[in-house]
Structure formats: structure tokens, C-alpha cells
Design an enzyme around this catalytic site. Structure first.
Site, PDB file in Angstrom:
ATOM      1  N   ASP A  75       0.960  -1.181   0.001  1.00  0.00           N
ATOM      2  CA  ASP A  75       0.022   0.082  -0.033  1.00  0.00           C
ATOM      3  C   ASP A  75       0.916   1.256   0.115  1.00  0.00           C
ATOM      4  O   ASP A  75       1.761   1.317   0.703  1.00  0.00           O
ATOM      5  CB  ASP A  75      -0.764  -0.052   1.100  1.00  0.00           C
ATOM      6  CG  ASP A  75      -1.861   1.203   1.293  1.00  0.00           C
ATOM      7  OD1 ASP A  75      -2.720   1.568   0.660  1.00  0.00           O
ATOM      8  OD2 ASP A  75      -1.693   1.897   2.296  1.00  0.00           O
ATOM      9  N   ASP A 122       1.295   5.216   0.473  1.00  0.00           N
ATOM     10  CA  ASP A 122       0.572   6.130   1.354  1.00  0.00           C
ATOM     11  C   ASP A 122       1.396   7.532   1.228  1.00  0.00           C
ATOM     12  O   ASP A 122       2.358   7.940   1.962  1.00  0.00           O
ATOM     13  CB  ASP A 122       0.165   6.100   2.622  1.00  0.00           C
ATOM     14  CG  ASP A 122      -0.563   6.985   3.349  1.00  0.00           C
ATOM     15  OD1 ASP A 122      -0.857   8.298   2.731  1.00  0.00           O
ATOM     16  OD2 ASP A 122      -0.832   6.812   4.720  1.00  0.00           O
ATOM     17  N   GLU A 126       1.861  11.263   0.606  1.00  0.00           N
ATOM     18  CA  GLU A 126       1.218  12.666   1.086  1.00  0.00           C
ATOM     19  C   GLU A 126       1.934  13.855   0.879  1.00  0.00           C
ATOM     20  O   GLU A 126       2.590  14.075   1.651  1.00  0.00           O
ATOM     21  CB  GLU A 126       0.956  12.357   2.497  1.00  0.00           C
ATOM     22  CG  GLU A 126      -0.341  11.223   2.772  1.00  0.00           C
ATOM     23  CD  GLU A 126      -1.017  11.328   4.213  1.00  0.00           C
ATOM     24  OE1 GLU A 126      -1.047  12.169   4.607  1.00  0.00           O
ATOM     25  OE2 GLU A 126      -1.064  10.044   4.654  1.00  0.00           O
ATOM     26  N   TYR A 175     -11.013  12.028   5.544  1.00  0.00           N
ATOM     27  CA  TYR A 175     -11.126  12.845   7.071  1.00  0.00           C
ATOM     28  C   TYR A 175      -9.744  13.695   7.094  1.00  0.00           C
ATOM     29  O   TYR A 175      -9.307  14.011   6.017  1.00  0.00           O
ATOM     30  CB  TYR A 175     -10.732  11.594   7.832  1.00  0.00           C
ATOM     31  CG  TYR A 175      -9.949  10.505   7.678  1.00  0.00           C
ATOM     32  CD1 TYR A 175      -8.538  10.786   7.709  1.00  0.00           C
ATOM     33  CD2 TYR A 175     -10.206   9.186   7.223  1.00  0.00           C
ATOM     34  CE1 TYR A 175      -7.425   9.772   7.164  1.00  0.00           C
ATOM     35  CE2 TYR A 175      -9.196   8.246   6.850  1.00  0.00           C
ATOM     36  CZ  TYR A 175      -8.140   8.532   6.667  1.00  0.00           C
ATOM     37  OH  TYR A 175      -7.106   7.588   6.419  1.00  0.00           O
TER      38      TYR A 175
END
Length: 354
Positions: free
Chosen positions: A116, A118, A120, A195
Site C-alpha cells: 500500500d 501512502d 502525502e 477525513y
């Protein structure tokens, strides 16, 4: 079986950086995937920051398959604090190949099920000091292609399907810096971080399903999901993010209602996890729980202390799960497991999908 008929996935992020994982506290029968957070990016490679701890955690997580043989365990690379080196690690073909190999080697050595990413964020600032470049847009896609190739090699070696997923910004502007329609071809699931929606001047929701009429904002899960679908991402690959924690704001002294009132300061911490909120603050200690019916989002407000907390509860989670089913999305994911130790929200997810 058509993908639309499949049961939605339930992906839980479990943190390793907090120490050794106690697997007795994980209700594994209620999860389809565990994403282990996080693996670092160092010297253009996927890198276990604390190899001894991480390897022990992988062993512990693998024992859960005795209870739930279909469980898939992935390493999640990056996260908010460890995304600064992605841009440089995937800048050229040879760098991408090396990075992909290093990521897949970790799952090969530890008998895991996938990777995965991630990051950012590609092409835009994340944490202060992060490197980002215009080339990230294309390199983001090419990185997935490179990892997918390495995973295909591992699939042939093991005879088992290996997954490639990503956690992405739950806001439409993420799509202007990436090629998500193209990238989706290499990905099994795209986990939207719907979120941490940011309130700058007035108190808003941090993980709302729809827009609020009381205090309209730029972001909602629905807005992000529709934007991803319009960008060419198949609905069946989209996974909606759920927050297992609240976010705190201190509002101005003259605030009377919470939502839409002016912010005095944001608390540095995220606020507590949902187990704490439900057991200790909801309709207790001066905190009144409210529901924003339009946004399908709850919030707490304490008129004495002027504290405002935005969060997900069973009601908002039920609405999110219903949305997933109605729109034939891939499923839900949540950040993060230990924030709701009593499993209030996970129990609601299970109930909604059964």
C-alpha cells in the site's frame, strides 16, 4: 462472481510505530485486510525503520490467518511523516525499478500479501519540508506500474495473488496532481482519506459524508468519491475512509452552537479515539452530542469550555456503509485500529455489511 456482488472490503490500518502489536486485541474476523503503518522511504528504497520490531509485528499479524485464512496483510509505505522522499525515489525508470524491488522484497521476506502506498502528496506539499515536483504527476502512475511488475514476479513464485493499493487525498484537488484514471489500472483498491478535512476560520466537520448546510465547506466524502469516478476510477476500486478518532478545536468565547462558530485555536493533538469519546465525553462533562443531518456527521460542543470535537460515530458510520453499498464501492478503510479499542465502530461496519 461479479465485483458488484462481492462483500465490501474492510481495511484496518494498524500501527507498528507504537511498538509491538497485541494481536489478541484485533477482531480479525471483522477485517478483510490489515495495512501495517508504516514503512519508511530511505535512500530511494522502502526501508524498515526498526527492522527487529517490524519483523516481529509481521510474524504476529501472520498468526491471525489461523483464525481468518482469507485475511490479507499489506505494508503501507509513507504516511504523513515519511512521504518526503517519495518524489526523489521514483524520479527515473531505474530508481522506480529499485524502489519497487525493495518494497516487494519486504513482503517476499515476511510472507505478506501486498503493498500500500501512502504518498502525502505527489505534486503538492504535505508535511513541511516535503519534496514535491511537477513530474510527480506522471511518476506516481509509473511507480505503480513498476511495483505491479515486481508483484507479478512474486505471484509467479508463490502462486498467490499479491495486492497493490494506495491511500490518497480525500479532496478533489488531489486529482489535478495525479492521473488516477490511469493509475487505477495497476491498483486493486484506492483508499480515500476522507477525513482530516481542515477548518481554517470556522468549525466544520473533519470526516463528513455530505456537505453541511449549516456551514458549507469545500470537502466531503461524497464530493471526493464522485470526483474520483469522474476522473476514471472504477467505483468498485474506491474505498471510503472512516475516522476512528476525533479532532479538537477551541472556539471563540462568544461561541454558542459549535458548528460554524469562529475558531480560536486548533488543538495540536488529534483528539482522542472513539472509545474514549463515547465512554467519557458524549453527553458527559458538559459536552453535548449533536447530529448534522445534512452532512451525516456528528460533533460534540461544550458551551462552557468552548471545546468542539468532530468525529465519526455509529450513526455516521452506518450512513457511510449504506453509501458504499448503494454506490457499489469497494468498501471502507479506517485510521486506525487502536483508536477504538472496544470496537464500537468496527461492530457497526460489520452490522452494516452483513
Amino acid at each position: 462472481m461479479k465485483s458488484a456482488d462481492k462483500k465490501p472490503v474492510v481495511i484496518g490500518y494498524v500501527t507498528g510505530y507504537s511498538g509491538l502489536i497485541n494481536t489478541d486485541q484485533i477482531a480479525v474476523e471483522q477485517l478483510t485486510h490489515i495495512n501495517y503503518a508504516f514503512v519508511n522511504v530511505k535512500n530511494n528504497q522502502a526501508y524498515l525503520d526498526n527492522e527487529k520490531r517490524d519483523v516481529e509485528n509481521f510474524k504476529r499479524l501472520n498468526t491471525l490467518k489461523a483464525k481468518s485464512p482469507s485475511l490479507q496483510i499489506l505494508i503501507s509505505i509513507g504516511g504523513w511523516s515519511w512521504s518526503e522522499n517519495f518524489s526523489s525515489a521514483v524520479l527515473t525508470d531505474s530508481l522506480r525499478k529499485g524502489f519497487a524491488k525493495s518494497a516487494v522484497d519486504i513482503i517476499r521476506k515476511n510472507n505478506l500479501d501486498g503493498v500500500d502506498i501512502d504518498w502525502e502528496y505527489p505534486g503538492m506539499p504535505g508535511e513541511e519540508g516535503n519534496v514535491y515536483r511537477p513530474e510527480d504527476k506522471e511518476n506516481f502512475t509509473l511507480m505503480f506500474e513498476a511495483i505491479r511488475k515486481e508483484l507479478n514476479v512474486l505471484e509467479k513464485e508463490t502462486g498467490k495473488k499479491k495486492l497493490l493499493t494506495t491511500a490518497t487525498g480525500g479532496f478533489p484537488s488531489f486529482l489535478t496532481k495525479t492521473e488516477m484514471g490511469k493509475a487505477a489500472r495497476f491498483l486493486d483498491y484506492i483508499n480515500l482519506m476522507t477525513y482530516d478535512y481542515y477548518s481554517s476560520k470556522r468549525a466544520g466537520h473533519h470526516t463528513n459524508l455530505y456537505n453541511s448546510k449549516t456551514y458549507p465547506s469545500d470537502n466531503s466524502a461524497d464530493k471526493a468519491i464522485q470526483a474520483y469516478i469522474n476522473a476514471g476510477v472504477p467505483a468498485a476500486k474506491i474505498v471510503m475512509g472512516i475516522a476512528f478518532y476525533g479532532r479538537n478545536l477551541k472556539l471563540n468565547p462568544n461561541s454558542t452552537r459549535g458548528l460554524g462558530d469562529t475558531i480560536l485555536s486548533a488543538a495540536n493533538n488529534y483528539g482522542k479515539g472513539y472509545t474514549f469519546l463515547k465512554d467519557s465525553l458524549v453527553d458527559k462533562k458538559g459536552f453535548i452530542a449533536y447530529k448534522d443531518e445534512d452532512a451525516k456527521a456528528p460533533y460534540l460542543f461544550n458551551v462552557e469550555t468552548k471545546q468542539y470535537i468532530s468525529y465519526d460515530d455509529e450513526w455516521s458510520v452506518a450512513n457511510k456503509c449504506e453509501y458504499v453499498l448503494k454506490n457499489k464501492l469497494g468498501g471502507v478503510m479506517f485510521w486506525e485500529y487502536s483508536s477504538d479499542k472496544k470496537g464500537y465502530l468496527l461492530n457497526q461496519i460489520t452490522k452494516s455489511f452483513n
